[in-house]
Write an enzyme that holds these catalytic residues in place. Structure first.
Site, PDB file in Angstrom:
ATOM      1  N   GLY A  89       0.794  -1.294   0.210  1.00  0.00           N
ATOM      2  CA  GLY A  89      -0.130   0.026   0.022  1.00  0.00           C
ATOM      3  C   GLY A  89       0.784   1.337   0.124  1.00  0.00           C
ATOM      4  N   ASN A 124       1.495   2.987  -2.561  1.00  0.00           N
ATOM      5  CA  ASN A 124       0.828   3.918  -3.397  1.00  0.00           C
ATOM      6  C   ASN A 124      -0.588   4.518  -2.933  1.00  0.00           C
ATOM      7  OD1 ASN A 124       1.973   4.021  -6.111  1.00  0.00           O
ATOM      8  ND2 ASN A 124       2.177   2.042  -5.731  1.00  0.00           N
ATOM      9  N   MET A 133      -3.670  -7.175  -7.216  1.00  0.00           N
ATOM     10  CA  MET A 133      -2.984  -8.102  -7.968  1.00  0.00           C
ATOM     11  C   MET A 133      -3.927  -9.252  -8.423  1.00  0.00           C
ATOM     12  SD  MET A 133      -0.173  -7.251  -8.376  1.00  0.00           S
ATOM     13  CE  MET A 133       1.310  -6.429  -7.800  1.00  0.00           C
ATOM     14  N   ARG A 134      -5.480  -8.964  -8.847  1.00  0.00           N
ATOM     15  CA  ARG A 134      -6.102 -10.022  -9.578  1.00  0.00           C
ATOM     16  C   ARG A 134      -6.547  -9.389 -10.725  1.00  0.00           C
ATOM     17  NH1 ARG A 134      -8.174 -13.482  -6.741  1.00  0.00           N
ATOM     18  NH2 ARG A 134      -6.852 -13.633  -4.900  1.00  0.00           N
ATOM     19  N   ASN A 163      -4.719   2.236 -13.426  1.00  0.00           N
ATOM     20  CA  ASN A 163      -3.940   1.395 -13.074  1.00  0.00           C
ATOM     21  C   ASN A 163      -2.749   2.032 -13.170  1.00  0.00           C
ATOM     22  OD1 ASN A 163      -2.997  -1.211 -12.032  1.00  0.00           O
ATOM     23  ND2 ASN A 163      -2.281  -1.551 -13.926  1.00  0.00           N
ATOM     24  N   HIS A 171       1.480   0.734 -13.004  1.00  0.00           N
ATOM     25  CA  HIS A 171       2.239  -0.412 -13.268  1.00  0.00           C
ATOM     26  C   HIS A 171       3.665  -0.085 -13.324  1.00  0.00           C
ATOM     27  CE1 HIS A 171       3.079  -4.585 -14.896  1.00  0.00           C
ATOM     28  NE2 HIS A 171       4.008  -3.953 -15.842  1.00  0.00           N
TER      29      HIS A 171
END
Ligand code: GAR
Length: 202
Positions: free
Chosen positions: A14, A16, A92-93, A109, A111
């Protein structure tokens, strides 16, 4: 104008989430963080949300018959809270169309690579092992694919000759901490538009 209402999805540390919560607290980001969604009850991000006073929807995927079943509940929760923007920050899903189609153009998102290079898991490790000289961070809109949606913004990070995944990670995290709140700020200001694969920022 009312502040943008966001939900952050995260599965792990967490950092971010923390960067967003800190930016809001310091008055640098004019949004309200309505909800954390987390699929790992023991993840450190859950504690961070509690400390930041952010409600959390925490679930264990094993308790549900299908991905769609828990995603229906998440969408209900997002609608109830009138969430304008979903921010995937280390979630992560793989998402199903239940969420992707409900929030297309309203879900971003972060990345840890310069997409389209190194999508998927362990992007920092993938970049080091491949031997690229420059990697970085991407924020993009989410579509049905893996890290494949329209790109909003990127920051590059140089890879040094003796870098490892461990030594590079803090520099990637530092870049993420700048980029994600700044993209959310631009979206909140209404400065971002999508035209097919191209995203323009005015
Ligand atoms: C971040 O580096 C994020 O970019 C990455 O997971 C990390 C989560 O860290 N996301 C992905 O790899 C998505 N494909 P955090 O929990 O400390 O924010």
């Amino acid at each position: 104008m009312a502040a943008l209402r966001i939900a952050v999805f995260a599965s792990g540390q967490g950092t971010n989430f923390q960067a967003i919560a800190d930016s809001v607290r310091e008055g640098k980001l004019d949004v309200t963080v309505e909800l954390l969604v987390c699929d790992k009850p023991s993840a450190p991000v859950v504690e961070r949300a509690a400390k930041a006073g952010v409600d959390a929807f925490v679930f264990n995927p094993k308790d549900y018959p299908s991905r769609e079943a828990y995603e229906e509940l998440i969408v209900q929760e997002l609608r109830k809270r009138q969430v304008d923007l979903v921010v995937l920050a280390g979630y992560m899903r793989i998402l199903t169309p239940v969420i992707v189609e409900s929030y297309f153009g309203k879900m971003i998102n972060i990345h840890p690579s310069l997409l389209p290079a190194f999508p998927g898991m362990h992007a920092i490790r993938q970049a080091v092992e491949y031997g690229v000289k420059t990697t970085g961070v991407t924020v993009h809109y989410v579509d049905g694919g893996l890290d494949s949606g329209p790109i909003i913004a990127q920051t590059s990070v140089e890879i040094m000759e003796d870098d490892t995944e461990q030594s590079l990670t803090p520099r990637i995290q530092a870049a993420e901490k700048e980029l994600l709140p700044s993209v959310i700020r631009l979206i909140a200001a209404g400065a971002v538009t999508i035209n097919g694969r191209k995203v323009s920022i005015r």
